[in-house]
Design an enzyme around this catalytic site. Structure first.
Site, PDB file in Angstrom:
ATOM      1  N   ASP A  23      56.966  42.824  11.359  1.00 40.67           N
ATOM      2  CA  ASP A  23      56.686  42.522  12.770  1.00 40.67           C
ATOM      3  C   ASP A  23      55.263  42.905  13.158  1.00 40.67           C
ATOM      4  O   ASP A  23      54.687  42.301  14.065  1.00 40.67           O
ATOM      5  CB  ASP A  23      57.717  43.227  13.673  1.00 40.67           C
ATOM      6  CG  ASP A  23      59.045  42.483  13.682  1.00 40.67           C
ATOM      7  OD1 ASP A  23      59.023  41.235  13.714  1.00 40.67           O
ATOM      8  OD2 ASP A  23      60.101  43.139  13.621  1.00 40.67           O
ATOM      9  N   SER A  78      61.065  38.034  10.931  1.00 38.94           N
ATOM     10  CA  SER A  78      60.156  38.852  10.101  1.00 38.94           C
ATOM     11  C   SER A  78      60.563  38.810   8.631  1.00 38.94           C
ATOM     12  O   SER A  78      59.788  39.198   7.766  1.00 38.94           O
ATOM     13  CB  SER A  78      60.113  40.295  10.606  1.00 38.94           C
ATOM     14  OG  SER A  78      61.371  40.917  10.451  1.00 38.94           O
ATOM     15  N   HIS A  79      61.795  38.346   8.329  1.00 42.37           N
ATOM     16  CA  HIS A  79      62.243  38.286   6.931  1.00 42.37           C
ATOM     17  C   HIS A  79      62.813  36.917   6.564  1.00 42.37           C
ATOM     18  O   HIS A  79      63.591  36.803   5.630  1.00 42.37           O
ATOM     19  CB  HIS A  79      63.214  39.432   6.647  1.00 42.37           C
ATOM     20  CG  HIS A  79      62.501  40.747   6.654  1.00 42.37           C
ATOM     21  ND1 HIS A  79      62.179  41.407   7.823  1.00 42.37           N
ATOM     22  CD2 HIS A  79      61.969  41.488   5.639  1.00 42.37           C
ATOM     23  CE1 HIS A  79      61.509  42.514   7.529  1.00 42.37           C
ATOM     24  NE2 HIS A  79      61.364  42.583   6.216  1.00 42.37           N
TER      25      HIS A  79
HETATM   26  P1  NDP Z   1      65.210  45.411  15.253  1.00 39.66           P
HETATM   27  O1  NDP Z   1      64.603  46.569  15.921  1.00 39.66           O
HETATM   28  O2  NDP Z   1      64.825  44.046  15.678  1.00 39.66           O
HETATM   29  O3  NDP Z   1      66.801  45.480  15.387  1.00 39.66           O
HETATM   30  C1  NDP Z   1      67.499  46.574  14.884  1.00 39.66           C
HETATM   31  C2  NDP Z   1      68.981  46.439  15.181  1.00 39.66           C
HETATM   32  O4  NDP Z   1      69.180  46.653  16.570  1.00 39.66           O
HETATM   33  C3  NDP Z   1      69.565  45.064  14.872  1.00 39.66           C
HETATM   34  O5  NDP Z   1      70.846  45.225  14.381  1.00 39.66           O
HETATM   35  C4  NDP Z   1      69.548  44.371  16.232  1.00 39.66           C
HETATM   36  O6  NDP Z   1      70.575  43.385  16.360  1.00 39.66           O
HETATM   37  C5  NDP Z   1      69.822  45.525  17.163  1.00 39.66           C
HETATM   38  N1  NDP Z   1      69.235  45.368  18.484  1.00 39.66           N
HETATM   39  C6  NDP Z   1      67.967  45.014  18.770  1.00 39.66           C
HETATM   40  N2  NDP Z   1      67.778  45.026  20.113  1.00 39.66           N
HETATM   41  C7  NDP Z   1      68.960  45.390  20.662  1.00 39.66           C
HETATM   42  C8  NDP Z   1      69.418  45.569  21.995  1.00 39.66           C
HETATM   43  N3  NDP Z   1      68.622  45.400  23.035  1.00 39.66           N
HETATM   44  N4  NDP Z   1      70.720  45.929  22.182  1.00 39.66           N
HETATM   45  C9  NDP Z   1      71.541  46.130  21.135  1.00 39.66           C
HETATM   46  N5  NDP Z   1      71.173  45.969  19.845  1.00 39.66           N
HETATM   47  C10 NDP Z   1      69.892  45.605  19.620  1.00 39.66           C
HETATM   48  O7  NDP Z   1      65.045  45.516  13.646  1.00 39.66           O
HETATM   49  P2  NDP Z   1      63.866  46.212  12.833  1.00 39.66           P
HETATM   50  O8  NDP Z   1      62.589  45.693  13.392  1.00 39.66           O
HETATM   51  O9  NDP Z   1      64.076  47.651  12.787  1.00 39.66           O
HETATM   52  O10 NDP Z   1      64.089  45.586  11.391  1.00 39.66           O
HETATM   53  C11 NDP Z   1      63.902  44.194  11.190  1.00 39.66           C
HETATM   54  C12 NDP Z   1      64.319  43.808   9.810  1.00 39.66           C
HETATM   55  O11 NDP Z   1      63.392  44.287   8.852  1.00 39.66           O
HETATM   56  C13 NDP Z   1      65.683  44.331   9.341  1.00 39.66           C
HETATM   57  O12 NDP Z   1      66.466  43.221   8.947  1.00 39.66           O
HETATM   58  C14 NDP Z   1      65.365  45.204   8.152  1.00 39.66           C
HETATM   59  O13 NDP Z   1      66.335  45.193   7.129  1.00 39.66           O
HETATM   60  C15 NDP Z   1      64.080  44.589   7.667  1.00 39.66           C
HETATM   61  N6  NDP Z   1      63.323  45.524   6.840  1.00 39.66           N
HETATM   62  C16 NDP Z   1      63.361  45.378   5.491  1.00 39.66           C
HETATM   63  C17 NDP Z   1      62.698  46.284   4.679  1.00 39.66           C
HETATM   64  C18 NDP Z   1      62.787  46.195   3.195  1.00 39.66           C
HETATM   65  O14 NDP Z   1      62.227  47.057   2.526  1.00 39.66           O
HETATM   66  N7  NDP Z   1      63.451  45.216   2.623  1.00 39.66           N
HETATM   67  C19 NDP Z   1      61.893  47.375   5.243  1.00 39.66           C
HETATM   68  C20 NDP Z   1      61.957  47.433   6.690  1.00 39.66           C
HETATM   69  C21 NDP Z   1      62.632  46.524   7.449  1.00 39.66           C
HETATM   70  P3  NDP Z   1      70.230  41.801  16.182  1.00 39.66           P
HETATM   71  O15 NDP Z   1      70.052  41.605  14.712  1.00 39.66           O
HETATM   72  O16 NDP Z   1      71.378  41.072  16.736  1.00 39.66           O
HETATM   73  O17 NDP Z   1      68.935  41.561  16.948  1.00 39.66           O
HETATM   74  O1  PYC Z   2      59.141  44.716   7.242  1.00 37.73           O
HETATM   75  O2  PYC Z   2      58.783  46.818   6.746  1.00 37.73           O
HETATM   76  C1  PYC Z   2      59.060  45.659   6.414  1.00 37.73           C
HETATM   77  C2  PYC Z   2      59.316  45.351   4.994  1.00 37.73           C
HETATM   78  C3  PYC Z   2      58.951  46.085   3.924  1.00 37.73           C
HETATM   79  C4  PYC Z   2      59.402  45.412   2.809  1.00 37.73           C
HETATM   80  C5  PYC Z   2      60.021  44.284   3.232  1.00 37.73           C
HETATM   81  N1  PYC Z   2      59.963  44.273   4.580  1.00 37.73           N
END
Ligand code: NDP
Ligand code: PYC
Length: 343
Positions: free
Chosen positions: A194, A53-54
């Site tokens: 996502d 997703s990133h």
């Molecule tokens: P996920 O829900 O995919 O994962 C969250 C964390 O949980 C990760 O560290 C992941 O490890 C871990 N994890 C996932 N599944 C399991 C499991 N079954 N057991 C144990 N650990 C688990 O991430 P999000 O969808 O919440 O976020 C995705 C990305 O989006 C992030 O990198 C976040 O920084 C980015 N983001 C950026 C934003 C911005 O403004 N720049 C805004 C919002 C999100 P692993 O990595 O190993 O899968």
């Molecule tokens: O996936 O929510 C997100 C996000 C916001 C800004 C960058 N990624």
């Protein structure tokens, strides 16, 4: 640049080739060489680690944002040494990662001398995964926590309209035998990226992730993207964490809250113009046993009770796989990247 066919509709690139390709794109769309290198390493690293997703999925958004004039791709961050444990950076309307890079040495020096140091980045755009900002500190034996706020698309628990961003929290800590412990999670039930990927692939979401434009629960990602909104993860608990992120990443840094910027005059703008906070701790200042040994013991006990997957394990596994087998991209995605790079 080497690309080898992996199957009829995918191609495989090594990490450096992908970084070079992405650098071309950023440079061609107006960033400085330093910004191009920082963003290319970040984005290629996310793709390499399977953080789709990133990864390169974000490149068209970076390009349309740069083209819209919403972000300053040439910004030179201004670092201020404020106190024994506090560093501020004005990112100049540019990206947050170059601001972190500019302040990093000072931040580490302060964390090692004071035991803890804060980095407050403002006037910055963060469009990436957050773990790349914290993981390197853990490889240096430090504990790091970071938060960044994004754009209004999450309804606070108990409210009826969106206000918060997807507001991720990332944490990294060293451990004695193995990769650092790292987690990185949006405080929304699902990252906005996502939802976009699900919409593109025609998939339905799990229940409880978002609402449509009438505020009714929906599993249709398009209904969330077209006038709907996301929900925090874990009800009131995730909502409280998202509120904390707004306070730390915006109020404490001097950046915008997720609801405070207006990009409507910049069609194509996708990058939130907010702030980011990092807290870095030197665990060697703590009392007792070596921290990395203690975190290893915690991991050992977690495995002992049946845990198969730690947060971060999937990414580290994918990183090792990419190191030997290369990074696989859909052929049409690679063709689009080459076109954006003018190659
Ligand atoms: P996920 O829900 O995919 O994962 C969250 C964390 O949980 C990760 O560290 C992941 O490890 C871990 N994890 C996932 N599944 C399991 C499991 N079954 N057991 C144990 N650990 C688990 O991430 P999000 O969808 O919440 O976020 C995705 C990305 O989006 C992030 O990198 C976040 O920084 C980015 N983001 C950026 C934003 C911005 O403004 N720049 C805004 C919002 C999100 P692993 O990595 O190993 O899968
Ligand atoms: O996936 O929510 C997100 C996000 C916001 C800004 C960058 N990624």
């Amino acid at each position: 640049m080497t690309a080898t066919p992996a199957s009829s509709n995918t191609q495989t690139l090594d990490f450096n080739s992908l970084v070079q390709l992405l650098e071309h794109i950023f440079l061609r769309h107006g960033t400085s060489a330093e910004v191009a290198n920082t963003l290319a390493l970040n984005c290629a690293g996310a793709e390499r680690d399977g953080a789709h997703s990133h990864g390169v999925f974000r490149i068209p958004g970076y390009v349309s944002t740069l083209n819209s004039g919403w972000v300053n791709g040439q910004a030179v961050p201004v670092v201020e040494d404020v106190a024994s444990g506090f560093v501020r950076v004005d990112a100049g309307g540019g990206f947050a990662q170059p601001a972190l890079a500019a302040a990093r040495a000072l931040l580490v020096e302060k964390a090692r001398s004071a035991g803890i140091a804060v980095l407050a980045i403002r006037n910055s755009h963060h469009f990436a995964a957050l773990w790349p900002d914290v993981e390197p500190f853990a490889y240096e034996g430090l504990v790091a926590l970071s938060v960044v706020n994004s754009m209004t698309c999450v309804v606070p628990h108990g409210a009826d309209r969106p206000l918060f961003g997807t507001n991720p929290i990332a944490f990294a800590a060293p451990r004695a035998d193995g990769d650092p412990i790292v987690f990185d999670l949006a405080t929304s039930a699902i990252a906005h990226g996502d939802v976009q990927i699900a919409a593109r692939n025609g998939e339905r979401l799990s229940p409880g992730m978002g609402v449509d434009s009438l505020g009714q629960p929906t599993q249709d990602p398009k209904a969330i993207l077209e006038g709907g909104a996301l929900l925090p993860f874990g009800g009131h608990k995730g909502s409280a964490l998202s509120m904390m992120v707004e306070l730390l990443a915006a109020a404490l840094t001097g950046g915008n809250f997720s609801f405070e910027f207006d990009w409507s005059n910049h069609p194509g703008a996708k990058t939130p113009w907010t702030g980011q906070l990092l807290i870095v701790i030197d665990p060697s200042k703590a009392v007792g046993q070596n921290f990395a040994e203690r975190s290893q013991e915690l991991v050992r006990q977690m495995h002992g009770v049946g845990l198969k997957r730690l947060p971060g394990d999937r990414r580290h596994h994918q990183r090792a796989k990419s190191a030997t087998g290369g990074i696989e991209l859909e052929a049409d995605v690679l063709a689009n990247l080459r076109e954006l790079a003018g190659l």
